[in-house]
Design an enzyme around this catalytic site. Structure first.
Site, short mmCIF file in Angstrom:
data_model
loop_
_atom_site.label_atom_id
_atom_site.label_comp_id
_atom_site.label_asym_id
_atom_site.label_seq_id
_atom_site.Cartn_x
_atom_site.Cartn_y
_atom_site.Cartn_z
CD GLU A 253 -3.08 -0.33 0.03
OE1 GLU A 253 -3.09 0.01 -1.17
OE2 GLU A 253 -3.70 -1.32 0.47
CB SER B 158 -24.55 7.41 -14.54
OG SER B 158 -24.61 6.57 -13.41
CG LEU C 24 -13.76 -1.45 -2.10
CD1 LEU C 24 -15.13 -2.10 -1.89
CD2 LEU C 24 -12.64 -2.41 -1.69
CG ASP D 41 -6.44 2.44 -7.62
OD1 ASP D 41 -5.87 1.63 -6.86
OD2 ASP D 41 -6.73 3.60 -7.28
#
Ligand code: GLA
Length: 380
Positions: free
Chosen positions: A29, A63, A120, A167
């Site tokens: 991390e 969206s 996430l 990511d």
């Protein structure tokens, strides 16, 4: 996702669709922007982007989760010109254009299941789904590395959040039942077996509901502190300090904050390599538990990016028999992971829910995951 949302928005069917996942980071991390190592796995949650071409130079984006749709001429796109979720979408179009690709125009509908602000990588899932769909729609022939670059440019240069490559690399490159070892200096990757089912294990994701905002300056501050520590130590990046050189390096750093930051990065890189060694050695994956917990303690005490909710999730999971647990992602809220025997799943879940209720915190959302597949074309 069905055609319905696209039909409803634009009155015609989508031409194609791509899905890209969010991620957890098993370990490693804040190492990505230090040229270090990480080991993410893809979530079974993600974003699907449906697209169809236009020929008038306009991009329209809507969206399923949000009523605010945007319509913009592509030639008017400039960093920051569209805000909110749609900024990540048109940021990808902007980045393709910056890379020299002609963008004739398109309609897009996105449908996401990764909770926003949960650590996430909902934004990477969005960028990577759109990048894959746009590349496919216009036959641009991008490599996975190109898709990662375009998605990162959307995040870093269009939206303006100074993240590393973790990511987007995870969202594009991860595979089912595997974690992905990434060396952020060479950008070499290696697939690492993570067959939790086979070992009778579950990886619990605990979304604490404490919301972080990477753009608020703390993330950028950690980056600057790492760069400063490397400069004072006379190395290009903290990656260049090995675990066995750490004691000497720490003696040379007089600032206690920089010393703690450097110690986290150097030890975290070492823990990531050890984790990979355990998993590749076909040993019991339970053996990575102590490394996960050590990572959390280092992020809490040395890197100072944890928070009350993350610490409570980790300590409660450990007290209820988890083999290891840690915060995952950037920190300052978001999610923790816990490695548990499948027979302990309910006990750990109940204990964490109980501890949050007792502390009068918002109830966390907890689910068990198996590593899923990275970005791919799916049914439109
Ligand atoms: C966020 C960033 C990543 C990485 C992690 C911490 O998720 O987007 O680039 O730095 O934090 O490991």
């Amino acid at each position: 996702m069905s055609d319905d949302a696209f039909e409803a928005a634009y009155g015609r069917p989508a031409e194609l669709a791509w899905h890209a996942p969010g991620r957890v980071n098993i370990i490693g991390e804040h190492t990505d922007y230090n040229d270090g190592f990480a080991l993410p796995a893809a979530l079974p949650l993600g974003v699907t982007a449906q697209v169809a071409a236009r020929d008038d130079g306009v991009v329209q984006a809507s969206s399923v989760q949000d009523d605010d749709a945007v319509t913009v001429p592509i030639e008017d796109l400039a960093p920051g010109s569209v805000q909110g979720w749609a900024g990540y979408v048109v940021g990808v179009i902007w980045a393709f254009r910056e890379a020299g690709h002609h963008m004739p125009g398109l309609d897009i509908v996105v449908d996401g299941s990764v909770p926003i602000g949960s650590g996430l990588s909902s934004s990477a899932a969005l960028e990577c789904a759109v990048a894959g769909a746009v590349d496919d729609l216009f036959g641009l022939g991008s490599t996975p590395a190109d898709l990662i670059t375009v998605a990162r440019r959307a995040e870093n240069d269009y939206v303006g959040v100074p993240t590393g490559a973790l990511d987007q690399s995870a969202s594009v490159l991860c595979r089912e039942a595997e974690a992905l070892f990434i060396d952020f200096r060479s950008m070499d990757t290696r697939r690492v077996p993570l067959d939790l089912d086979g070992a009778g294990l579950r990886l619990l994701v605990i979304d604490t509901q404490a919301r972080h905002q990477l753009a608020d300056g703390e993330y950028a501050k950690r980056r600057a502190e790492c760069a400063r520590a490397a400069e004072l130590l006379g190395v290009p990046m903290l990656r260049d300090i090995d675990d066995d050189e750490l004691a000497g390096a720490l003696e040379r750093l007089t600032d206690p904050v920089l010393r703690r930051r450097a110690r986290h990065i150097v030890t975290e890189n070492a823990r990531t390599l050890q984790t990979v060694q355990v998993l590749e050695g076909q040993g019991d994956p339970r053996a990575i538990g102590t490394l996960l917990l050590a990572s959390h303690i280092s992020l809490r005490d040395d890197f100072e990016v944890s928070c009350r909710e993350l610490d409570l999730a980790v300590s409660t999971a450990m007290d209820t028999g988890a083999h290891g647990a840690r915060m995952t992602g950037g920190g300052f809220g978001g999610s923790a992971i816990a490695l548990v025997d499948d027979t302990d799943t309910d006990a750990v879940t109940d204990a964490v829910q109980g501890a949050f209720a007792e502390a009068q915190l918002t109830a966390p959302v907890i689910f068990a995951m198996q590593p899923a597949r990275g970005a791919h074309r799916c049914d439109a």
